[in-house]
Design an enzyme around this catalytic site. Sequence first.
Site, PDB file in Angstrom:
ATOM      1  N   ILE A  27    -101.147  13.511  86.813  1.00 46.67           N
ATOM      2  CA  ILE A  27    -101.836  14.470  87.706  1.00 46.67           C
ATOM      3  C   ILE A  27    -102.707  14.676  87.026  1.00 46.67           C
ATOM      4  O   ILE A  27    -103.883  15.370  87.982  1.00 46.67           O
ATOM      5  CB  ILE A  27    -100.699  15.730  87.093  1.00 46.67           C
ATOM      6  CG1 ILE A  27    -101.229  16.188  88.425  1.00 46.67           C
ATOM      7  CG2 ILE A  27    -100.954  15.871  86.314  1.00 46.67           C
ATOM      8  CD1 ILE A  27     -99.892  17.258  88.873  1.00 46.67           C
ATOM      9  N   HIS A  38     -92.362   8.743  77.295  1.00 51.54           N
ATOM     10  CA  HIS A  38     -93.157   7.928  78.201  1.00 51.54           C
ATOM     11  C   HIS A  38     -94.270   7.230  77.939  1.00 51.54           C
ATOM     12  O   HIS A  38     -94.832   8.082  76.507  1.00 51.54           O
ATOM     13  CB  HIS A  38     -93.449   8.880  79.182  1.00 51.54           C
ATOM     14  CG  HIS A  38     -94.565  10.494  78.448  1.00 51.54           C
ATOM     15  ND1 HIS A  38     -94.181  11.148  77.854  1.00 51.54           N
ATOM     16  CD2 HIS A  38     -95.914   9.895  78.304  1.00 51.54           C
ATOM     17  CE1 HIS A  38     -93.968  12.434  77.239  1.00 51.54           C
ATOM     18  NE2 HIS A  38     -95.544  11.711  77.567  1.00 51.54           N
ATOM     19  N   HIS A  90     -98.279   5.620  78.126  1.00 51.48           N
ATOM     20  CA  HIS A  90     -99.094   5.809  78.972  1.00 51.48           C
ATOM     21  C   HIS A  90    -100.091   4.450  79.575  1.00 51.48           C
ATOM     22  O   HIS A  90    -100.478   3.962  78.617  1.00 51.48           O
ATOM     23  CB  HIS A  90    -100.825   7.145  78.466  1.00 51.48           C
ATOM     24  CG  HIS A  90    -100.475   8.037  78.566  1.00 51.48           C
ATOM     25  ND1 HIS A  90    -101.145   9.285  78.344  1.00 51.48           N
ATOM     26  CD2 HIS A  90     -99.716   9.205  77.445  1.00 51.48           C
ATOM     27  CE1 HIS A  90    -100.437  10.235  78.644  1.00 51.48           C
ATOM     28  NE2 HIS A  90     -99.233  10.387  77.426  1.00 51.48           N
TER      29      HIS A  90
HETATM   30  P1  AMP Z   1     -98.116  13.493  76.702  1.00 49.14           P
HETATM   31  O1  AMP Z   1     -99.195  14.403  76.452  1.00 49.14           O
HETATM   32  O2  AMP Z   1     -98.053  12.295  75.868  1.00 49.14           O
HETATM   33  O3  AMP Z   1     -96.916  14.405  76.667  1.00 49.14           O
HETATM   34  O4  AMP Z   1     -98.380  13.380  78.427  1.00 49.14           O
HETATM   35  C1  AMP Z   1     -98.043  13.949  79.535  1.00 49.14           C
HETATM   36  C2  AMP Z   1     -98.405  13.769  80.380  1.00 49.14           C
HETATM   37  O5  AMP Z   1     -98.783  14.490  81.461  1.00 49.14           O
HETATM   38  C3  AMP Z   1    -100.701  14.311  80.316  1.00 49.14           C
HETATM   39  O6  AMP Z   1    -101.529  13.546  80.663  1.00 49.14           O
HETATM   40  C4  AMP Z   1    -100.364  15.445  81.581  1.00 49.14           C
HETATM   41  O7  AMP Z   1    -101.716  14.916  82.344  1.00 49.14           O
HETATM   42  C5  AMP Z   1     -99.139  14.681  82.608  1.00 49.14           C
HETATM   43  N1  AMP Z   1     -98.495  15.458  83.545  1.00 49.14           N
HETATM   44  C6  AMP Z   1     -98.152  16.801  83.437  1.00 49.14           C
HETATM   45  N2  AMP Z   1     -97.050  17.460  84.386  1.00 49.14           N
HETATM   46  C7  AMP Z   1     -97.938  16.479  85.327  1.00 49.14           C
HETATM   47  C8  AMP Z   1     -96.924  16.422  87.038  1.00 49.14           C
HETATM   48  N3  AMP Z   1     -96.703  17.145  87.341  1.00 49.14           N
HETATM   49  N4  AMP Z   1     -97.300  14.930  86.978  1.00 49.14           N
HETATM   50  C9  AMP Z   1     -97.788  13.446  86.673  1.00 49.14           C
HETATM   51  N5  AMP Z   1     -98.052  13.794  85.651  1.00 49.14           N
HETATM   52  C10 AMP Z   1     -98.402  15.345  85.097  1.00 49.14           C
END
Ligand code: AMP
Length: 117
Positions: free
Chosen positions: A32, A101, A103
């Site tokens: 997002i 997850h 990236h």
């Molecule tokens: P992390 O910091 O590795 O836990 O990554 C979490 C990621 O989730 C971040 O890059 C956020 O931008 C992403 N994120 C948070 N909420 C959403 C959402 N609703 N849809 C898609 N990505 C999201």
Amino acid sequence: MAEKTLFEKIIEGQIPADIVYKDDVVTAFKDIAPKAPIHILIVTNKPIPSIAQCEDCDEAAMGHLFIVAKKIAKELNINEDGYRLIVNVGRHGGQEVPHLHMHLLGGTQLGALGFTN
Ligand code: AMP
């Protein structure tokens, strides 16, 4: 029962997301707040909090994350120029969402990895 993570809600369709791939083991969708022209999250359907909590029985799923990342990168035509795969773990790793997850970042020359003081 534990409260569902944000990513579980996305996997189950309770929260909308731009899903680019889904199978029995993982779901992939656009981040997002993208940190690169291409920024996809590949999430295990099983709500494992992080790599630190995964178990021996999750080994195949961990390998599958990489295989799916490779397939998505090929689909998005960034396999020749290259890309970066990152898995943040815990507080020092900068993990915000406690649901395992990967990236997938690409579409431009990425900067160096590092740390902030
Ligand atoms: P992390 O910091 O590795 O836990 O990554 C979490 C990621 O989730 C971040 O890059 C956020 O931008 C992403 N994120 C948070 N909420 C959403 C959402 N609703 N849809 C898609 N990505 C999201």
